[in-house]
Design an enzyme around this catalytic site. Structure first.
Site, PDB file in Angstrom:
ATOM      1  N   LYS A  11       0.823  -1.216   0.000  1.00 43.82           N
ATOM      2  CA  LYS A  11       0.000   0.000   0.000  1.00 43.82           C
ATOM      3  C   LYS A  11       0.860   1.270   0.000  1.00 43.82           C
ATOM      4  CE  LYS A  11      -3.895  -2.322   2.202  1.00 43.82           C
ATOM      5  NZ  LYS A  11      -4.966  -2.206   3.225  1.00 43.82           N
ATOM      6  N   TYR A  51     -12.824  -1.518  -3.929  1.00 39.53           N
ATOM      7  CA  TYR A  51     -13.297  -1.645  -2.541  1.00 39.53           C
ATOM      8  C   TYR A  51     -14.828  -1.576  -2.447  1.00 39.53           C
ATOM      9  CZ  TYR A  51      -8.546  -1.445  -0.753  1.00 39.53           C
ATOM     10  OH  TYR A  51      -7.235  -1.733  -0.464  1.00 39.53           O
ATOM     11  N   ASN A 114      -2.123   0.287   6.676  1.00 41.16           N
ATOM     12  CA  ASN A 114      -1.668  -0.972   7.269  1.00 41.16           C
ATOM     13  C   ASN A 114      -0.733  -1.773   6.352  1.00 41.16           C
ATOM     14  OD1 ASN A 114      -3.582  -1.896   5.510  1.00 41.16           O
ATOM     15  ND2 ASN A 114      -4.737  -3.106   6.997  1.00 41.16           N
ATOM     16  N   HIS A 117      -2.094  -5.596   1.773  1.00 44.11           N
ATOM     17  CA  HIS A 117      -3.392  -6.262   1.652  1.00 44.11           C
ATOM     18  C   HIS A 117      -3.161  -7.745   1.369  1.00 44.11           C
ATOM     19  CE1 HIS A 117      -7.421  -7.182   0.108  1.00 44.11           C
ATOM     20  NE2 HIS A 117      -6.828  -7.750  -0.915  1.00 44.11           N
ATOM     21  N   GLU A 128      -9.621 -10.406  -7.450  1.00 39.16           N
ATOM     22  CA  GLU A 128      -8.635  -9.312  -7.308  1.00 39.16           C
ATOM     23  C   GLU A 128      -7.508  -9.450  -8.336  1.00 39.16           C
ATOM     24  OE1 GLU A 128      -7.759  -9.634  -3.104  1.00 39.16           O
ATOM     25  OE2 GLU A 128      -9.696  -8.742  -2.568  1.00 39.16           O
TER      26      GLU A 128
HETATM   27  P1  CMP Z   1      -7.572  -4.557   3.737  1.00 38.63           P
HETATM   28  O1  CMP Z   1      -8.119  -5.700   4.526  1.00 38.63           O
HETATM   29  O2  CMP Z   1      -6.392  -4.732   2.913  1.00 38.63           O
HETATM   30  O3  CMP Z   1      -8.762  -3.974   2.829  1.00 38.63           O
HETATM   31  C1  CMP Z   1      -9.797  -3.213   3.417  1.00 38.63           C
HETATM   32  C2  CMP Z   1      -9.152  -2.089   4.170  1.00 38.63           C
HETATM   33  O4  CMP Z   1     -10.014  -1.214   4.841  1.00 38.63           O
HETATM   34  C3  CMP Z   1      -8.306  -2.668   5.301  1.00 38.63           C
HETATM   35  O5  CMP Z   1      -7.230  -3.361   4.773  1.00 38.63           O
HETATM   36  C4  CMP Z   1      -7.948  -1.417   6.048  1.00 38.63           C
HETATM   37  O6  CMP Z   1      -6.888  -0.714   5.439  1.00 38.63           O
HETATM   38  C5  CMP Z   1      -9.237  -0.610   5.867  1.00 38.63           C
HETATM   39  N1  CMP Z   1     -10.008  -0.661   7.099  1.00 38.63           N
HETATM   40  C6  CMP Z   1     -10.620  -1.714   7.652  1.00 38.63           C
HETATM   41  N2  CMP Z   1     -11.242  -1.358   8.801  1.00 38.63           N
HETATM   42  C7  CMP Z   1     -11.009  -0.038   8.960  1.00 38.63           C
HETATM   43  C8  CMP Z   1     -11.376   0.920   9.935  1.00 38.63           C
HETATM   44  N3  CMP Z   1     -12.129   0.570  10.986  1.00 38.63           N
HETATM   45  N4  CMP Z   1     -10.954   2.184   9.782  1.00 38.63           N
HETATM   46  C9  CMP Z   1     -10.195   2.535   8.705  1.00 38.63           C
HETATM   47  N5  CMP Z   1      -9.822   1.671   7.738  1.00 38.63           N
HETATM   48  C10 CMP Z   1     -10.208   0.402   7.863  1.00 38.63           C
END
Ligand code: CMP
Length: 135
Positions: A11, A51, A114, A117, A128
């Site tokens: 990311k 998304y 984070n 993914h 994906e």
């Molecule tokens: P990922 O699982 O890669 O894809 C969906 C993304 O949404 C997840 O990583 C996080 O980066 C984001 N995400 C999930 N939950 C939250 C949250 N509560 N607040 C902000 N971002 C979120």
């Protein structure tokens, strides 16, 4: 039977911090083979499509904006039991809850930024992969 393909995104936060090399090293060291990889800069339309499953969530528009904030690296990976092994390797979505030694524990700074993914099912891995690699 579980499949042998998964999909990952390095990311924008991780790419900006020059963590792409170290993250790919961890992934390869864990036995995953890279089948396809490219650098992408998403626009809001593309991120919203990718998304769309999260479109009702309160963090949706911020998530899309963040994913468009810089280049990302998209990668198709292969290994036995790929989806589940890869999710173990990256750790929990929230880095505060991620296990020691996982990629998110090492490189993620928040639940949004984070670092990486990982697909959550064989079906989504294929969706994906097709999203980024099927012409
Ligand atoms: P990922 O699982 O890669 O894809 C969906 C993304 O949404 C997840 O990583 C996080 O980066 C984001 N995400 C999930 N939950 C939250 C949250 N509560 N607040 C902000 N971002 C979120």
């Amino acid at each position: 039977m579980s499949g042998n393909k998964t999909f990952t995104i390095i990311k924008p936060d991780a790419f900006r911090a020059s963590y792409t090399g170290p993250i790919i090293e961890i992934i390869e060291h864990a036995g995953f083979s890279i089948k396809n990889m490219r650098l992408v800069e998403m626009d809001n339309k593309m991120a919203s499509r990718f998304y769309s499953v999260h479109k009702e969530r309160p963090f949706f528009s911020r998530l899309c904006k963040y994913m468009c904030s810089g280049p990302i690296i998209v990668i198709e990976l292969e290994k036995e039991n790929a989806v589940s092994d890869f999710r173990k390797l990256i750790g929990s979505t929230n880095p505060e809850e991620a296990e020691e030694g996982t990629i998110r524990k090492k490189y993620a700074s928040s639940i949004e930024a984070n670092a990486i993914h990982g697909s959550d099912s064989d079906e989504n891995a294929q969706i994906e992969i097709d999203f980024f690699f099927k012409n």
